[in-house]
Design a protein around this motif. Structure first.
Motif, short mmCIF file in Angstrom:
data_model
loop_
_atom_site.label_atom_id
_atom_site.label_comp_id
_atom_site.label_asym_id
_atom_site.label_seq_id
_atom_site.Cartn_x
_atom_site.Cartn_y
_atom_site.Cartn_z
N SER A 17 8.26 -13.06 0.56
CA SER A 17 8.22 -13.14 2.03
C SER A 17 6.81 -13.43 2.53
O SER A 17 6.62 -14.24 3.45
N THR A 18 5.81 -12.82 1.92
CA THR A 18 4.43 -13.04 2.34
C THR A 18 3.99 -14.46 2.03
O THR A 18 3.31 -15.10 2.85
N SER A 40 7.80 -8.88 5.06
CA SER A 40 6.51 -8.72 4.40
C SER A 40 5.86 -7.40 4.77
O SER A 40 5.39 -6.65 3.92
N TYR A 93 8.07 -8.57 -1.44
CA TYR A 93 6.82 -8.66 -0.69
C TYR A 93 6.15 -10.00 -0.92
O TYR A 93 5.78 -10.70 0.03
#
Length: 119
Positions: free
Chosen positions: A10-11, A110, A7
């Motif tokens: 990707s975020t 995300s 998370y």
């Protein structure tokens, strides 16, 4: 733990991409030309830059409610779809969508890991 790392990677990458493009909207004259080429009024470039920065804040600030993040994901999805349609409508080939597709994959990862991590 693996979902949390996925998370945040990707975020963070997606957010960097959005902040970088928003910065360009405000400072780089070629973005002004690109928006004119696509048929958008100049004020839309500024609005979109501000919206991207606010969306990034919604994704990165952990104390914001999940609904804020949901609106940010929806807004970014609409932005990416609109960008793809605009480029294709101008007669550009599929190859012009490579950065849009990379951003879409990062956004999807995300969103998926955020929703499964918090569920």
């Amino acid at each position: 733990m693996k979902k949390k790392v996925t998370y945040w990677i990707s975020t963070s990458l997606f957010s960097f991409f959005m902040v970088f493009s928003a910065y360009g909207y405000f400072t780089d004259p070629t973005f002004k030309e690109a928006f004119a080429y696509l048929g958008y009024p100049d004020y839309f470039r500024i609005e979109l830059g501000v919206a991207k920065l606010l969306g990034v804040l919604a994704l990165l600030l952990p104390f914001l409610p999940k609904v804020c993040k949901g609106f940010a994901y929806a807004g970014f999805t609409i932005n990416l779809i609109g960008a793809a349609i605009a480029h294709l409508a101008m007669g550009e080939g599929i190859s012009s969508l490579s950065l849009i597709l990379i951003a879409a994959v990062l956004l999807g990862v995300s969103s998926f890991t955020q929703s499964t991590r918090l569920a």
